[in-house]
Design an enzyme around this catalytic site. Structure first.
Site, PDB file in Angstrom:
ATOM      1  N   LYS A  66       0.632  -1.326   0.075  1.00  0.00           N
ATOM      2  CA  LYS A  66      -0.044  -0.032  -0.154  1.00  0.00           C
ATOM      3  C   LYS A  66       0.851   1.330   0.000  1.00  0.00           C
ATOM      4  O   LYS A  66       0.274   2.233  -0.749  1.00  0.00           O
ATOM      5  CB  LYS A  66      -0.930  -0.067   1.280  1.00  0.00           C
ATOM      6  CG  LYS A  66      -2.122  -1.005   1.188  1.00  0.00           C
ATOM      7  CD  LYS A  66      -3.179  -0.636   2.203  1.00  0.00           C
ATOM      8  CE  LYS A  66      -4.266  -2.036   2.117  1.00  0.00           C
ATOM      9  NZ  LYS A  66      -5.029  -2.117   3.120  1.00  0.00           N
ATOM     10  N   ASP A 102     -10.219   2.282   2.570  1.00  0.00           N
ATOM     11  CA  ASP A 102     -10.416   1.671   3.795  1.00  0.00           C
ATOM     12  C   ASP A 102     -11.207   2.261   5.082  1.00  0.00           C
ATOM     13  O   ASP A 102     -11.824   1.654   5.462  1.00  0.00           O
ATOM     14  CB  ASP A 102      -9.080   1.307   4.438  1.00  0.00           C
ATOM     15  CG  ASP A 102      -8.090   0.157   3.611  1.00  0.00           C
ATOM     16  OD1 ASP A 102      -8.918  -0.680   2.872  1.00  0.00           O
ATOM     17  OD2 ASP A 102      -6.999   0.190   3.414  1.00  0.00           O
TER      18      ASP A 102
END
Ligand code: ATR
Length: 274
Positions: A66, A102
């Site tokens: 990420k 997220d």
């Protein structure tokens, strides 16, 4: 021509994302396919270049890439810039848009699926790694009464709180420093349960009616949720809903519509129970 998407991670074999996005595509009539692609630990950029050469339109990114995806993006959403990490990429010629869904996925699961509005709530966030950082701004945007970040290494929690001080006041410290406080929502964003370790949570932190939320999920109760219910949490939820909701947010980034999540969540839940 069918549009191509994929999730990149290492490991990736057990990712549920292909199943989730296939269900979203079928339900919303989108002509797309979605694969899981394993990237070598030192081969993320190369894997993405190959994918773009193959005609890839967008990608999800999971552990451990990420932060690399964040660096790869040529343009970032504000929430990705805040998170310092990217879990959703969209490719358009030479341009690479990076987003992070997220936190929005967590908030959608809490406020929608779990009917737990966050405004006015006292929130305790456990952990100060990437998983924690990614959800702080979206949690603060819901205007909780307070947010306390607790971490094994208190200095990391303090640094994280300072990084968001311009958004809202955030308290931080060690797990022990939560003693004497109580919270309406306690979120586990540590990876402690991967090591099978319990967290040193002081008694009394779970206020009456408290929801304990674990970003992890698996078959059966997670170690954190078992600990939370033993310590008095009234309700427990694992991170399966967050997984499905962050995927729906990514789908919206790519396709411009947000698919219904309840049927997919029910299917995955039945699969975990079976
Ligand atoms: P992620 O991207 O999943 O957040 P990370 O950046 O490695 O992964 O962060 C892991 C988090 O879990 C950290 O907050 C870590 O605490 P430290 O900062 O003190 O290392 C926390 N963590 C991992 N194992 C833990 C354990 N056994 N007990 C308590 N916290 C733990």
């Amino acid at each position: 021509m069918t549009d191509l998407y994929a999730v990149f991670g290492n490991p990736i074999a057990h990712s549920k994302s292909p199943l989730i996005h296939a269900a979203f595509a079928a339900a919303s009539g989108q002509d797309m396919c979605y694969e899981a692609r394993l990237a070598a630990v030192d081969g993320f950029f190369q894997a993405i270049s190959q994918f773009v050469a193959d005609g890839g339109k967008g990608a999800n990114v999971t552990v451990p890439f990420k932060e690399e995806a964040f660096r790869l993006a040529t343009r970032l959403s504000e929430r990705a810039a805040r998170a310092g990490a990217v879990n959703t990429l969209a490719f358009d010629g030479q341009a690479i848009f990076g987003d992070n869904t997220d936190g929005a996925g967590l908030v959608a699961d809490l406020t929608g699926n779990l009917a737990c509005p966050l405004a006015g709530k006292r929130i305790l966030l456990l952990g100060a790694g990437g998983a924690s950082r990614g959800v702080i701004a979206p949690l603060l945007a819901e205007r909780p009464a307070s947010l306390f970040i607790a971490n094994r290494s208190a200095d990391k929690a303090l640094a994280l709180a300072a990084a968001f001080a311009d958004v809202a006041p955030v308290e931080a410290g060690s797990f022990g420093e939560t003693a004497g406080k109580s919270f309406d929502l306690v979120i586990n964003a540590t990876s402690a349960s991967l090591a099978g370790e319990a967290l040193p949570l002081p008694p009394g932190i779970f206020a009456a009616g408290c929801l304990a939320y674990d970003m992890m999920y698996g078959k059966g109760e997670t170690p954190f949720l078992r600990q939370a219910s033993e310590q008095g949490a009234a309700r427990c939820a694992d991170g399966l809903g967050m997984l499905v909701e962050q995927a729906a947010e990514a789908f919206r980034v790519w396709r411009g519509l947000r698919p219904a999540t309840a049927p997919v969540l029910a299917t995955l839940r039945a699969g975990l129970a079976g």
